[in-house]
Design an enzyme around this catalytic site. Structure first.
Site, short mmCIF file in Angstrom:
data_model
loop_
_atom_site.label_atom_id
_atom_site.label_comp_id
_atom_site.label_asym_id
_atom_site.label_seq_id
_atom_site.Cartn_x
_atom_site.Cartn_y
_atom_site.Cartn_z
N GLY A 77 67.66 79.62 106.72
CA GLY A 77 67.92 79.27 108.36
C GLY A 77 67.15 77.78 108.54
O GLY A 77 65.88 77.78 108.51
N ALA A 78 67.98 76.87 108.87
CA ALA A 78 67.30 75.66 109.12
C ALA A 78 67.69 75.21 110.62
O ALA A 78 68.25 74.14 111.05
CB ALA A 78 67.95 74.57 108.33
N GLY A 79 67.13 76.04 111.60
CA GLY A 79 66.99 75.64 112.97
C GLY A 79 65.71 75.78 113.43
O GLY A 79 64.76 75.19 112.66
N GLY A 129 63.12 77.48 114.08
CA GLY A 129 62.40 78.41 113.52
C GLY A 129 62.08 77.84 112.07
O GLY A 129 60.97 77.83 111.44
N CYS A 138 68.98 86.10 126.26
CA CYS A 138 68.72 84.86 126.55
C CYS A 138 69.16 84.28 127.87
O CYS A 138 70.81 84.12 127.95
CB CYS A 138 69.19 83.78 125.30
SG CYS A 138 68.90 82.25 125.38
N GLY A 158 60.84 78.84 122.34
CA GLY A 158 60.44 77.91 121.59
C GLY A 158 59.07 78.08 120.83
O GLY A 158 58.73 78.02 119.86
N CYS A 207 57.85 77.28 128.75
CA CYS A 207 59.29 76.80 128.91
C CYS A 207 59.37 75.93 129.88
O CYS A 207 58.90 75.91 130.93
CB CYS A 207 59.86 77.86 129.06
SG CYS A 207 60.70 78.61 127.57
N LYS A 262 61.78 67.57 130.30
CA LYS A 262 62.59 68.25 129.40
C LYS A 262 63.33 67.11 128.54
O LYS A 262 63.17 67.13 127.36
CB LYS A 262 63.45 68.91 129.98
CG LYS A 262 64.42 69.72 129.06
CD LYS A 262 64.54 71.23 129.21
CE LYS A 262 65.30 72.14 128.20
NZ LYS A 262 65.23 73.43 128.36
#
Ligand SMILES: Cc1cc2nc3c(=O)[nH]c(=O)nc-3n(C[C@H](O)[C@H](O)[C@H](O)COP(=O)(O)OP(=O)(O)OC[C@H]3O[C@@H](n4cnc5c(N)ncnc54)[C@H](O)[C@@H]3O)c2cc1C
Length: 426
Positions: free
Chosen positions: A8-10, A12, A160, A321, A354, A389
């Site tokens: 998984g390349a997101g 995380g 979410c 995140g 956040c 942001k």
């Protein structure tokens, strides 16, 4: 020599690859398996959906950054994990062996749990994936041409909620700029027991902040709501009271709707005894390690964490995140320990910092740790959040391009706020 595969390349997986690579010597191999060649910055998706960003603005082609860092990148779906035999099968048939696997596959979006939900054959839009947000833009353009009612919110079981509030408020801001807001009645539908619960039982005064923002922007809202079905232009949902008894059935028209679905585990991790809970979230211990397969770690939205408490309509706890970064740092330390013959000893803090953007203002919160009871439980609002942001987006995309782990100034700023990624004991 060991092979560490990151699946998984997101948000995380990529920091995990960079951190593992920087921590292990070059005799060890680090491989990333991703679903595509791009990293996509998910937090920008609500901006993509109203045309404030394009796909290209918010993504990074990952071959060069990984190559520069000595990380092998395979942009190919993994179709199966053979956990007992330490192997992955990729879509093209290639089999990849690993000594350590870090699962960072994020969520599978469970649109099918509500008839008519979602962009794949349903009637609502999504901002969960950057591609969804880009498609949603076309629906937004139609709304501007032919204004009418809008419904934004989340399905039962969602975890979410921040992006749903962000999208509702950003949409409000943009519709005002286009001078058509007066023709768009807006309704926010959520399983949360109160606005600003966020799956976290609130942080600081997020209840007051979100309620007053909804009121000031003339957005009606229904909490304890379970969306039961969606048809073309009509949403059906049931409202429950605080004891979970049915209170009222609603039927609302819409010309544009964005609903966040519940999440579950991706196909490749399902049905592996001992790896996941029944919804496919990876079971982990206090070291981010799977209790059955001790060479498998997991970080990000794919990990199993319990909800903060029961709610009349089911809700889950979000994985944000900075919390994910703390999972990554603990995982990296623990794999490095194991490779030098020591036991894993690092625990993530699961702290959360956040920024929720509302297009012209926003809400920030610091939850230390994210799951209550907390040592720090703070929220604040203002125009500065919107600008912070935007700054964070630019900073983060640059960090991903350059393969930076955690520059000293970032660590220093976080320490000043009392935010750390690791603790020695749970
Ligand atoms: C719209 C939105 C906005 C958000 N905004 C914020 C925010 O502002 N701040 C914040 O703290 N958090 C935010 N979050 C929450 C969280 O930080 C993000 O969801 C984050 O992207 C999660 O990171 P992840 O690595 O777990 O999953 P993802 O970023 O989704 O990455 C998982 C990757 O794994 C890939 N993958 C899955 N299965 C496979 C497979 N079988 N083979 C190969 N690859 C696979 C996926 O395609 C994806 O590329 C937001 C979430 C959403 C949905």
């Amino acid at each position: 020599m060991a092979t560490v595969v990151i699946l998984g390349a997101g948000l995380g997986g990529i920091p995990a690859a960079y951190e593992v690579r920087s921590k292990l010597d070059s005799s060890h191999k680090v491989i990333v398996v991703g679903s595509g060649k791009f990293y996509e910055f998910t937090p920008s998706n609500p901006w993509v959906a109203v045309g404030w960003r394009t796909l290209e603005d918010t993504r990074v082609e990952m071959h060069r950054p990984f190559e520069r860092k000595g990380i092998e990148f395979i942009p190919e779906w993994c179709t199966a994990i053979d956990a007992p035999n330490r192997k992955l099968t990729l879509k093209g048939g290639r089999v990849l062996e690993y000594d350590y696997l870090v699962i960072a596959t994020g969520p599978k979006l469970a649109f099918e749990e509500v008839p008519g939900l979602g962009p794949h054959g349903g009637f609502t839009q999504s901002v969960c994936k950057t591609g969804h947000a880009a498609d949603s833009r076309a629906d937004f353009d139609k709304l501007v041409e032919n204004p009418g009612p809008v419904i934004v919110g989340a399905a039962a079981g969602a975890s979410c909620f921040g992006p749903a509030y962000e999208y509702a408020f950003i949409l409000d801001t943009e519709l005002k700029k286009r001078k058509v807001r007066d023709k768009v009645p807006m309704h926010f539908v959520t399983p949360e027991p109160y606005a600003g619960h966020l799956g976290l039982d609130g942080v600081g005064d997020t209840k007051g902040l979100m309620e007053s923002e909804l009121r000031e922007r003339h957005i009606r809202w229904t909490c304890n709501a379970k969306i039961t079905s969606v048809e073309d232009g009509k949403m059906h949902f049931t409202e429950f009271d605080e004891d979970g008894n049915e209170k009222k059935k609603h039927e609302l028209p819409f010309v544009h709707s964005m609903i966040l679905p519940a999440f579950k585990g991706v196909d490749a991790v399902m049905d592996i005894d001992g790896l996941t809970n029944p919804r496919g979230f990876i079971l982990i211990d206090e070291h981010q390690r799977n209790p059955t397969f001790s060479n498998i770690y997991a970080v990000g939205v794919c990990v199993a964490i319990p909800p903060v408490g029961p709610t009349p309509v089911p809700t889950g706890a979000p994985k944000t995140g900075y919390m994910i970064e703390s999972m990554v740092t603990a995982t990296t330390h623990n794999i490095s320990n194991e490779l030098s013959g020591k036991a894993p000893d690092k625990h993530p803090t699961w702290n959360a910092v956040c920024l929720a953007d509302f297009g012209d203002t926003g809400v920030a919160f610091v939850a230390l740790p994210q799951i209550p009871p907390r040592n720090t439980n703070w929220s604040g609002s203002g125009k500065w959040v919107h600008w912070a942001k935007i700054g964070f987006e630019k900073y983060y995309l640059r960090k991903i391009k350059q393969g930076k782990v955690e520059p000293f100034f970032e660590r220093y700023a976080m320490r000043l706020m009392g935010v750390q990624k690791l603790k020695s004991k749970m």
